[in-house]
Design an enzyme around this catalytic site. Structure first.
Site, PDB file in Angstrom:
ATOM      1  N   GLU A 131      38.489  47.043  43.775  1.00  0.00           N
ATOM      2  CA  GLU A 131      37.988  46.167  44.845  1.00  0.00           C
ATOM      3  C   GLU A 131      39.081  45.259  45.403  1.00  0.00           C
ATOM      4  O   GLU A 131      38.856  44.558  46.374  1.00  0.00           O
ATOM      5  CB  GLU A 131      36.789  45.353  44.350  1.00  0.00           C
ATOM      6  CG  GLU A 131      37.094  44.194  43.428  1.00  0.00           C
ATOM      7  CD  GLU A 131      37.324  44.594  41.974  1.00  0.00           C
ATOM      8  OE1 GLU A 131      37.516  45.793  41.700  1.00  0.00           O
ATOM      9  OE2 GLU A 131      37.332  43.702  41.117  1.00  0.00           O
ATOM     10  N   HIS A 158      41.314  47.268  39.036  1.00  0.00           N
ATOM     11  CA  HIS A 158      40.403  46.709  40.033  1.00  0.00           C
ATOM     12  C   HIS A 158      40.470  47.438  41.378  1.00  0.00           C
ATOM     13  O   HIS A 158      41.321  47.109  42.201  1.00  0.00           O
ATOM     14  CB  HIS A 158      40.722  45.234  40.260  1.00  0.00           C
ATOM     15  CG  HIS A 158      40.426  44.380  39.081  1.00  0.00           C
ATOM     16  ND1 HIS A 158      39.148  44.016  38.747  1.00  0.00           N
ATOM     17  CD2 HIS A 158      41.231  43.828  38.157  1.00  0.00           C
ATOM     18  CE1 HIS A 158      39.180  43.276  37.655  1.00  0.00           C
ATOM     19  NE2 HIS A 158      40.433  43.149  37.278  1.00  0.00           N
ATOM     20  N   CYS A 211      37.043  46.550  34.410  1.00  0.00           N
ATOM     21  CA  CYS A 211      37.764  45.535  33.625  1.00  0.00           C
ATOM     22  C   CYS A 211      36.813  44.885  32.608  1.00  0.00           C
ATOM     23  O   CYS A 211      36.497  45.499  31.606  1.00  0.00           O
ATOM     24  CB  CYS A 211      38.401  44.510  34.553  1.00  0.00           C
ATOM     25  SG  CYS A 211      39.655  43.513  33.764  1.00  0.00           S
TER      26      CYS A 211
END
Lengths: 351, 205
Positions: free
Chosen positions: B187, B185, B84
């Site tokens: 994560e 993302h 990002c």
């Protein structure tokens, strides 16, 4: 001793479970609300309903809502009242701006009813900068929140700095796809707001005073209560959850994590880089700075310095360098909280 | 193995957690370091630039003298994964969807052009199952939050993730040798496949 305290704190900001686990928990919490509503036990305001049985629509999912504040961590959100101030905030490295009609310091001075900022100003700010734009609504004001959601602000702050419209209830934030911020003074208040759907908690402090004492007190209360509950039996936690008026599972998750399950920022009276670093030291994930910057006489340098100190709070030499960038003579004049009348306090609004 | 996470701002601890989980799953004795100072950049086998606000991260990286050294290290061949905001920092060309040209300091090491906030504001943020080349056939739950998109790529860069967004094909993941840029993302899910891919295929060559 100090080192130990710091170690505790640094480990406290680490999730020892994945973000996924936390989000799944919030889906369960949202489902409970959904079921209660189906059973006719929960009164729904406003025209919109929850998504059908949480089947993960493309946009506005809980993961997207609760994920957004994660990317604000370690940063500074600055209160601004116009495009020019928003530009200064972005150039200084703020992670987002909060658009207000008046800074908390001026709200205090002017009195009267404080409402959400002009839509035109918010729109101008949204079109002039690339970082996220947030705005405040009055506690319990569903329509102001719906208007801001329609406008497309990135986050809504249901704030005690504005005049509350509902003395008893906060907004049911599960009804919105835009994430919400709420203030809290202790663990019970923070967890009640999370139960209502808040995706970011900030300590209330005493806004617009330039005195960080109350923010420190609130952060220590929240972190201290979590640490204290770590050594209690489940039956005691059940009792505490009942006392707080929140689901037991939420308290249990919080204690297991050793921190709030949502992002936790510090706010209220932060005026210098040292103040910001102190709040990070106490366990905050980031800071909100309001009157502290634009009520000082060196807003540009101060904004930059506070951004640096917030990110590098664990390195005293860099915080020193940040503190050197500003001059105490230029700091905003503080207001001693003890000289405020009880009815002048903002933090007591909405519990 | 030592992997750093650029730690100024953003989803830092989420990557630390995912890296530790990946090390555990792969049975590797690895160490994860949070990087905020130039001297912490030495002896790293790879680095992750996490999501956050790219203006904030790049301003802080420049002020602490990390930016220049990090650029040198990446040019010399340090494997890097930009997520990002990280992808924006890696790109050689950056524009913003609303305000156009931006003046933020960047690393500018990867042959991609990135448009910030491509999909819109937080309201337009979304999640979607996508299939990534080089991973496997199983879909990956990708979370896009005020995400950028890779609008152009050249040289040795090849797209490894393309989504269908409102009828147009948008590149959301690209690799150039040992540089990986993602606009979503990984994560925010419990799926460690992308982190393991970074460790196994990009770092351990």
């Amino acid at each position: 001793m100090f080192q130990q305290y710091m170690l505790l704190n640094t480990s406290a900001r680490l999730y020892d479970v994945g973000f996924d686990t936390i989000v799944n928990f919030f889906y369960k919490l949202a489902e409970t609300y959904d079921k209660l509503r189906e059973d006719g036990l929960f009164f729904i305001y406003g025209p919109e309903k929850l998504p059908d049985r949480i089947t993960i629509p493309k946009q506005g999912t809980l993961r997207v809502k609760y994920g957004f504040p994660v990317f604000q961590k370690g940063g500074v959100c600055m209160d601004v009242t116009n495009v020019e101030q928003a530009g200064i905030a972005e150039d200084a490295g703020a992670v987002s701006v909060m658009v207000l009609d008046k800074l908390p310091y001026d709200v205090r001075r002017s009195g009267g009813v404080a409402r959400m900022a002009s839509v035109r100003v918010i729109e101008e700010v949204m079109n002039s900068i690339t970082i996220p734009v947030m705005a405040k609504v009055r506690i319990g004001h569903y329509m102001e929140a719906k208007i801001l959601e329609a406008l497309g602000v990135d986050m809504i702050d249901e704030s005690e700095v504005l005049t509350p419209v509902d003395e008893k209830h906060h907004i049911n934030k599960w009804l919105f796809t835009v994430p919400f911020i709420n203030g809290a003074r202790d663990l019970g208040e923070a967890l009640r707001r999370i139960t209502e759907g808040a995706a970011l908690i900030r300590t209330k402090g005493e806004a617009g005073t330039g005195n960080v004492a109350e923010a420190v007190r609130h952060m220590k209360l929240i972190m201290g209560d979590i640490l204290r509950l770590r050594n209690t039996l489940p039956e005691e936690r059940i009792r505490v959850a009942r006392e707080y008026g929140i689901p037991y599972e939420l308290l249990d998750l919080t204690v297991r994590l050793g921190r709030l399950p949502v992002v936790n920022f510090a706010a209220g009276g932060i005026a210098t880089p040292a103040d910001a670093a102190l709040m990070m030291w106490l366990g905050a994930d980031g800071v909100f700075v309001g009157s502290g910057i634009f009520k000082s006489s060196d807003p540009r340098e101060r904004a930059e310095a506070i951004v640096l100190a917030t990110s590098m709070w664990d390195d005293p030499e860099t915080v020193l360098e940040a503190q050197r960038m500003i001059s105490e003579q230029k700091s905003m004049m503080g207001i001693d909280i003890r000289q405020l009348k009880p009815e002048e306090l903002l933090q007591v609004r909405g519990t | 193995m030592r992997i750093g996470v650029l730690g100024f701002q953003g989803g830092v601890y989420e990557h630390v957690y995912m890296l530790k989980k990946s090390f555990h799953e792969l049975g590797i004795n690895g160490k994860v370091l949070i990087v905020k100072k130039p001297q912490q950049l030495h002896d790293l086998d790879g680095i992750i630039i996490p999501g956050g606000e790219s203006t904030t991260i790049s301003i802080l990286a420049r002020k602490t003298n990390v930016l220049e050294l990090l650029r040198e290290k990446i040019v010399e061949g340090l494997p890097v994964m930009g997520v990002c905001a990280g992808a924006i920092m890696l790109a050689k060309e950056v524009v913003d969807q609303v305000v156009g040209e931006t003046k933020q300091p960047l690393l500018g090491v990867m042959d991609i052009a990135v448009t910030r906030n491509y999909f819109g504001r937080q309201r337009e943020s979304f999640e979607l199952d996508i299939v990534l080349d080089e991973l496997d056939d199983k879909p990956f739950r990708a979370v896009f939050i005020r995400a950028p998109a890779i609008t152009k790529y050249w040289g040795a860069t090849k797209p490894i993730g393309i989504i269908n967004y409102n009828g147009e094909k948008v590149v959301v993941a690209a690799r150039e040798n040992n540089k990986l840029a993602l606009s979503f993302h990984p994560e925010l899910t419990s799926d460690t496949r992308i982190h393991r891919y970074f460790i196994e295929k990009i770092i351990k060559k």
